[in-house]
Enzyme design. Structure first.
Site, PDB file in Angstrom:
ATOM      1  CB  SER A  20      -0.991   0.001   1.169  1.00  0.00           C
ATOM      2  OG  SER A  20      -0.325   0.209   2.383  1.00  0.00           O
ATOM      3  NE  ARG A  76      21.584 -11.175   7.539  1.00  0.00           N
ATOM      4  CZ  ARG A  76      21.645  -9.935   8.017  1.00  0.00           C
ATOM      5  NH1 ARG A  76      20.804  -9.023   7.608  1.00  0.00           N
ATOM      6  NH2 ARG A  76      22.548  -9.612   8.910  1.00  0.00           N
ATOM      7  CB  ILE A 103      17.961  -7.269   8.426  1.00  0.00           C
ATOM      8  CG1 ILE A 103      16.859  -7.406   9.489  1.00  0.00           C
ATOM      9  CG2 ILE A 103      19.085  -6.363   8.916  1.00  0.00           C
ATOM     10  CD1 ILE A 103      17.292  -8.105  10.747  1.00  0.00           C
ATOM     11  CG  ASN A 118      12.118   1.219   6.925  1.00  0.00           C
ATOM     12  OD1 ASN A 118      11.426   0.541   6.158  1.00  0.00           O
ATOM     13  ND2 ASN A 118      12.112   1.033   8.244  1.00  0.00           N
ATOM     14  CG  HIS A 120       9.117   1.503  12.157  1.00  0.00           C
ATOM     15  ND1 HIS A 120       9.249   0.133  12.098  1.00  0.00           N
ATOM     16  CD2 HIS A 120       8.821   1.803  13.452  1.00  0.00           C
ATOM     17  CE1 HIS A 120       9.054  -0.379  13.297  1.00  0.00           C
ATOM     18  NE2 HIS A 120       8.795   0.617  14.134  1.00  0.00           N
ATOM     19  CB  THR A 152      21.902   3.460   9.857  1.00  0.00           C
ATOM     20  OG1 THR A 152      20.907   3.255  10.863  1.00  0.00           O
ATOM     21  CG2 THR A 152      21.995   4.932   9.514  1.00  0.00           C
ATOM     22  CD  GLN A 184      -1.927  10.926   9.292  1.00  0.00           C
ATOM     23  OE1 GLN A 184      -1.156  11.823   8.964  1.00  0.00           O
ATOM     24  NE2 GLN A 184      -3.235  11.017   9.098  1.00  0.00           N
ATOM     25  CD  GLU A 185       2.758   3.049   7.709  1.00  0.00           C
ATOM     26  OE1 GLU A 185       3.242   2.460   6.739  1.00  0.00           O
ATOM     27  OE2 GLU A 185       2.377   2.439   8.730  1.00  0.00           O
TER      28      GLU A 185
HETATM   29  C1  GRF Z   1       3.745  -0.610   6.842  1.00  0.00           C
HETATM   30  O1  GRF Z   1       3.036  -0.515   8.042  1.00  0.00           O
HETATM   31  C2  GRF Z   1       5.145  -0.079   7.011  1.00  0.00           C
HETATM   32  O2  GRF Z   1       5.218   0.964   7.922  1.00  0.00           O
HETATM   33  C3  GRF Z   1       5.886  -1.280   7.531  1.00  0.00           C
HETATM   34  O3  GRF Z   1       5.330  -2.373   6.846  1.00  0.00           O
HETATM   35  C4  GRF Z   1       4.004  -2.053   6.445  1.00  0.00           C
HETATM   36  C5  GRF Z   1       3.957  -2.243   4.953  1.00  0.00           C
HETATM   37  O4  GRF Z   1       2.664  -2.048   4.443  1.00  0.00           O
HETATM   38  N1  GRF Z   1       7.306  -1.146   7.362  1.00  0.00           N
HETATM   39  P1  GRF Z   1       2.436  -1.984   2.881  1.00  0.00           P
HETATM   40  O5  GRF Z   1       3.042  -3.265   2.304  1.00  0.00           O
HETATM   41  O6  GRF Z   1       3.120  -0.759   2.365  1.00  0.00           O
HETATM   42  O7  GRF Z   1       0.949  -1.949   2.708  1.00  0.00           O
END
Ligand code: GRF
Length: 224
Positions: A20, A76, A103, A118, A120, A152, A184-185
């Protein structure tokens, strides 16, 4: 001072799941809110919905299978070297981790130092790692939120670019809270990328300064 770009910022998105956040970036590019071109969506999971979203939007999608790298001591790093080669071939300027469930090693972190972001779903440095919405509720926090940060080597530890705060309600479940945080993301991730594209982000130790930022430009409080 912001920089006027001659060509769109070349972005790659690494994603493992439903994508998303990838979609929010695609939509921001489509609507020209974001002066970027997504030159690749890369996943470590073949069935990631993110790859389907890329295909639907005519964005090149790549599945890079971790299996051939498994079992060797540097598995990795070797995987990340393969990713790095793909990123370099495509002249990627900024890498976005959008629900990327691996990671990343020094191989990528060093090559894309201050050029990898990233997203989060917590107000870092509180609650790095997984299941963070549940942890915020259980801890009794009144505010949760999300953070865009540079990557990082320490997981969820890099310099913070933007955050948005979301109130925690007495009636919240981890799912309900996660949905409000996700809204909000989808706002702050494209915004952070656009700030990068405009050359407005300056990393000063742990702080990311935003040139020409409006007061409170980096703190976004959403109403419940
Ligand atoms: C989101 O909550 C993001 O913050 C976290 O993983 C989730 C990914 O959601 N790192 P999507 O795959 O972008 O819908």
């Amino acid at each position: 001072m912001s920089v006027k770009r001659e060509s769109p910022l070349r972005v790659a998105v690494l994603a493992s799941g439903r994508g998303s956040n990838l979609q929010a970036i695609i939509d921001a590019v489509e609507s020209r809110v974001l002066q970027a071109e997504i030159v690749a969506v890369i996943s470590n999971r073949k069935e990631a919905v993110a790859l389907e979203r890329a295909r639907k939007n005519n964005v090149p999608d790549l599945f890079v299978d971790p299996k051939p790298f498994a079992g060797r001591p540097d598995s990795r790093e070797a995987y990340d070297r393969a990713l790095l080669a793909l990123l370099e071939q495509r002249h990627v300027e900024l890498v976005l981790l959008a629900g990327y469930m691996r990671i990343v090693t020094a191989v990528l972190v060093n090559a894309y130092s201050n050029r990898m972001m990233n997203i989060h779903p917590s107000l870092l440095p509180s609650f790095p790692g997984l299941d963070v919405q549940k942890k915020a509720i259980e801890w009794g926090c009144k505010l949760a939120g999300c953070t865009v940060h540079f990557v990082t080597e320490g997981v969820d530890e890099g310099p913070i670019i933007l955050q948005a705060a979301v109130p925690i309600l007495d009636s919240d479940t981890p799912e309900k809270l996660a949905a409000r945080i996700l809204d909000q993301e989808h706002k702050i991730f494209p915004r952070a990328v656009q700030l990068f594209a405009e050359g407005r982000l300056k990393v000063d130790g742990r702080r990311v300064l935003i040139a020409d930022g409006k007061p409170l430009g980096q703190a976004i409080i959403s109403a419940s």
